[in-house]
Scaffold this motif. Structure first.
Motif, PDB file in Angstrom:
ATOM      1  N   TYR A   1      10.020 -22.886  17.237  1.00  0.00           N
ATOM      2  CA  TYR A   1      11.308 -23.360  16.975  1.00  0.00           C
ATOM      3  C   TYR A   1      11.707 -22.931  15.493  1.00  0.00           C
ATOM      4  CZ  TYR A   1      15.709 -26.006  16.713  1.00  0.00           C
ATOM      5  OH  TYR A   1      16.771 -26.427  16.608  1.00  0.00           O
TER       6      TYR A   1
ATOM      7  N   GLU B   1      19.836 -27.934  11.933  1.00  0.00           N
ATOM      8  CA  GLU B   1      19.035 -27.804  13.100  1.00  0.00           C
ATOM      9  C   GLU B   1      17.797 -28.472  12.603  1.00  0.00           C
ATOM     10  OE1 GLU B   1      21.486 -24.237  13.469  1.00  0.00           O
ATOM     11  OE2 GLU B   1      20.295 -25.043  12.024  1.00  0.00           O
TER      12      GLU B   1
ATOM     13  N   ARG C   1      18.555 -32.623  12.561  1.00  0.00           N
ATOM     14  CA  ARG C   1      18.793 -33.042  13.602  1.00  0.00           C
ATOM     15  C   ARG C   1      17.553 -33.391  14.284  1.00  0.00           C
ATOM     16  NH1 ARG C   1      20.928 -28.939  15.959  1.00  0.00           N
ATOM     17  NH2 ARG C   1      22.896 -29.439  15.407  1.00  0.00           N
TER      18      ARG C   1
ATOM     19  N   ASN D   1      14.170 -20.751  13.838  1.00  0.00           N
ATOM     20  CA  ASN D   1      15.577 -21.774  13.142  1.00  0.00           C
ATOM     21  C   ASN D   1      15.047 -22.201  11.915  1.00  0.00           C
ATOM     22  OD1 ASN D   1      17.541 -22.001  15.702  1.00  0.00           O
ATOM     23  ND2 ASN D   1      15.340 -22.162  16.190  1.00  0.00           N
TER      24      ASN D   1
ATOM     25  N   GLY E   1      14.173 -29.265  22.235  1.00  0.00           N
ATOM     26  CA  GLY E   1      14.732 -28.924  23.581  1.00  0.00           C
ATOM     27  C   GLY E   1      15.815 -27.965  23.032  1.00  0.00           C
ATOM     28  N   SER E   2      16.598 -27.599  24.148  1.00  0.00           N
ATOM     29  CA  SER E   2      17.585 -26.538  23.908  1.00  0.00           C
ATOM     30  C   SER E   2      18.495 -27.032  22.903  1.00  0.00           C
ATOM     31  CB  SER E   2      18.113 -25.918  25.205  1.00  0.00           C
ATOM     32  OG  SER E   2      18.808 -27.076  25.857  1.00  0.00           O
ATOM     33  N   ALA E   3      19.078 -28.055  23.076  1.00  0.00           N
ATOM     34  CA  ALA E   3      19.976 -28.671  22.000  1.00  0.00           C
ATOM     35  C   ALA E   3      19.603 -29.083  20.688  1.00  0.00           C
ATOM     36  CB  ALA E   3      20.569 -29.927  22.795  1.00  0.00           C
ATOM     37  N   GLY E   4      18.249 -28.763  20.274  1.00  0.00           N
ATOM     38  CA  GLY E   4      17.864 -29.164  19.207  1.00  0.00           C
ATOM     39  C   GLY E   4      17.224 -30.451  18.936  1.00  0.00           C
ATOM     40  N   ASN E   5      17.262 -31.391  19.924  1.00  0.00           N
ATOM     41  CA  ASN E   5      16.672 -32.813  19.921  1.00  0.00           C
ATOM     42  C   ASN E   5      14.838 -32.642  20.085  1.00  0.00           C
ATOM     43  OD1 ASN E   5      18.980 -34.165  19.733  1.00  0.00           O
ATOM     44  ND2 ASN E   5      19.559 -33.936  21.844  1.00  0.00           N
TER      45      ASN E   5
ATOM     46  N   GLU F   1      13.506 -30.175  31.574  1.00  0.00           N
ATOM     47  CA  GLU F   1      14.121 -29.409  30.523  1.00  0.00           C
ATOM     48  C   GLU F   1      12.971 -28.328  29.765  1.00  0.00           C
ATOM     49  OE1 GLU F   1      16.180 -30.371  26.110  1.00  0.00           O
ATOM     50  OE2 GLU F   1      15.040 -31.977  27.304  1.00  0.00           O
TER      51      GLU F   1
ATOM     52  N   ASN G   1      29.947 -28.557  10.373  1.00  0.00           N
ATOM     53  CA  ASN G   1      30.316 -28.959  11.601  1.00  0.00           C
ATOM     54  C   ASN G   1      31.840 -29.277  11.342  1.00  0.00           C
ATOM     55  OD1 ASN G   1      30.692 -31.610  11.162  1.00  0.00           O
ATOM     56  ND2 ASN G   1      28.378 -31.564  11.007  1.00  0.00           N
TER      57      ASN G   1
ATOM     58  N   LYS H   1      15.723 -37.097  14.441  1.00  0.00           N
ATOM     59  CA  LYS H   1      14.975 -37.601  15.999  1.00  0.00           C
ATOM     60  C   LYS H   1      13.722 -37.941  15.833  1.00  0.00           C
ATOM     61  CE  LYS H   1      15.193 -38.223  20.356  1.00  0.00           C
ATOM     62  NZ  LYS H   1      15.894 -39.410  21.042  1.00  0.00           N
TER      63      LYS H   1
END
Length: 332
Positions: free
Chosen positions: A65, A90, A93, A69, A124-128, A57, A206, A97
Motif C-alpha cells: 500500500y 493517506e 488516516r 501511496n 482497506g480500499s478506503a485507506g483504513n 473486504e 480536502n 487508525k
C-alpha cells in the motif's frame, strides 16, 4: 511530559536496519487478497473489526500500500519559492487508525501479546488500517506494556515510511513530535487521548477544512474561554507557543499570506506577539475565500508554521483543557 519537540533515542535508526527487519516480517505479494477462513483470533475483536482475520473486504498489505501511496510527499509552499515535506492524507488516516486500535484495546485492559510488526498491518480500499495475525491479551496488562505497544508502533511507522521511499531525515517537525510522543518513557493513559488526536494526523487536502475547524476551536478555547475564565492558563499557553520572534517576518515574506497583512481593515495592525500570531491565523482561516486561495491556504499556513497547532494542542492537554474540546471529531 517534557516540553521538547525533537527526536528521542532510536527515531533516526539506520534505514538499512529498518529495511532488513521489515524484510523478515513483510509479505512479498504486494497484491490485494481475500480471506474467508475464520481465525483463532476472531474472538479478540473489539466490535469495530479492527482485528481482521475473516473479511470479504479487499485488504492490501501495508508494504504494498505505501509503495503505491507515498507517506511522505513534497509540496510547494505557495507564495514562496520553497518546498516542504509533509505526510500525505493517506498516511495520516492509516496512522491514526492504528493508534485508535491500540487505544481501544488498552481501554479494556488489553495489550498486544507480541510486538507489532509491519506484516500485521493491512489497509482497506478506503485507506483504513486493520490488523491481521495480531492478538490482544489481558494477561500481564500494565502501563509499561501500553508504552511498549506505542514504541513498537513508532518503529513500524518508520519502517513503512522507509519502504514507501520516504527519507526519515525530511520528516516534518509535527510528525517528529508525534513519534517522540509514542516513545515517551512516562506516557500515561491520559496521554493516549493526545496520541490518537495528535494534530500531526489532521488531514489537509480536502474540502472539509478539518485543520481549520481544529485551529478555530483551540483558538476559542485558549483566547476566548481561558481568556475570560483563567488568564493564568492562557498566558502559560501563549508563552510556550513557537515562532514568537519571526512569525511576522515569515508572514510578510509569503506573497499569499501577506495579502491579509497589508489589507488589514477595521482592526489594529499586527504586532510581533504570540496573540497576534493566533489572530492572523484565525483571520486567514475565517476568510479563506477572501483572495480566492481557499484551495491552498490551509496547506500554506501548515507549511509556514507546522508546529503551531501541535503546541496549542499539547499545552491545552498539559493544562487539562484538551478533553473538554471536540478535537476527536475533527479528523473526518
Amino acid at each position: 511530559m517534557g516540553n521538547t519537540f525533537g527526536f528521542r533515542g532510536g527515531l533516526r535508526a539506520d534505514v538499512a536496519d529498518l529495511m532488513q527487519d521489515a524484510g523478515e516480517h513483510l509479505r512479498s505479494s504486494g497484491v490485494f487478497v481475500k480471506r474467508a477462513v475464520a481465525s483463532q483470533y476472531q474472538s479478540n475483536r473489539t466490535g469495530n473489526d479492527e482485528i481482521d482475520e475473516s473479511s470479504a473486504e479487499e485488504l492490501r498489505d501495508a508494504a504494498s500500500y505505501v509503495q503505491h501511496n507515498a507517506m511522505l510527499i513534497q509540496v510547494p509552499v505557495v507564495g514562496t519559492a520553497r518546498t516542504f515535506w509533509r505526510l500525505s492524507d493517506e498516511a495520516t488516516r492509516m496512522i491514526r487508525k492504528l493508534a485508535l486500535i491500540l487505544r481501544n484495546h488498552h481501554s479494556v485492559c488489553k495489550c498486544l501479546a507480541a510486538p507489532l510488526q509491519a506484516s500485521n498491518v493491512w489497509v482497506g480500499s478506503a485507506g483504513n488500517a486493520k490488523l491481521r495475525g495480531a492478538r490482544f491479551t489481558d494477561k500481564g496488562f500494565s502501563v509499561e506494556r501500553v508504552r511498549e505497544d506505542y514504541r513498537n508502533l513508532s518503529r513500524v511507522l518508520q519502517q513503512l515510511i522507509s519502504i514507501s521511499g520516504g527519507d526519515t531525515s525530511k520528516l516534518p517537525p509535527d510528525y517528529i513530535d508525534f513519534l517522540s510522543l509514542l516513545t515517551e518513557d512516562n506516557l500515561t493513559n491520559k496521554d493516549e487521548f493526545l496520541v490518537v488526536n495528535h494534530a500531526a494526523l489532521l488531514p489537509l487536502k480536502n474540502r472539509c477544512g478539518h485543520s481549520t475547524e481544529a485551529f478555530l476551536m483551540l483558538y476559542d478555547r485558549i483566547v476566548k474561554y481561558l481568556g475570560k475564565r483563567n488568564r493564568a492558563k492562557m498566558n502559560r499557553i501563549l508563552s510556550c507557543l513557537p515562532y514568537q520572534d519571526d512569525w511576522l517576518d515569515t508572514a510578510t515574506a509569503n506573497a499569499k499570506i501577506n495579502q491579509w497583512i497589508v489589507n488589514v481593515q477595521n482592526t489594529k495592525e499586527y504586532r510581533k506577539t504570540t496573540l497576534d500570531l493566533l489572530r492572523l491565523n484565525r483571520n486567514v482561516r475565517s476568510h479563506l475565500h477572501e483572495y480566492g486561495h481557499d484551495d491552498d491556504v490551509e496547506e500554506i499556513l501548515y507549511c509556514e508554521w507546522p508546529m503551531l497547532l501541535v503546541v496549542m494542542e499539547k499545552m491545552l492537554h498539559r493544562e487539562g483543557e484538551l478533553q473538554d474540546t471536540d478535537i476527536e471529531n475533527k479528523f473526518g
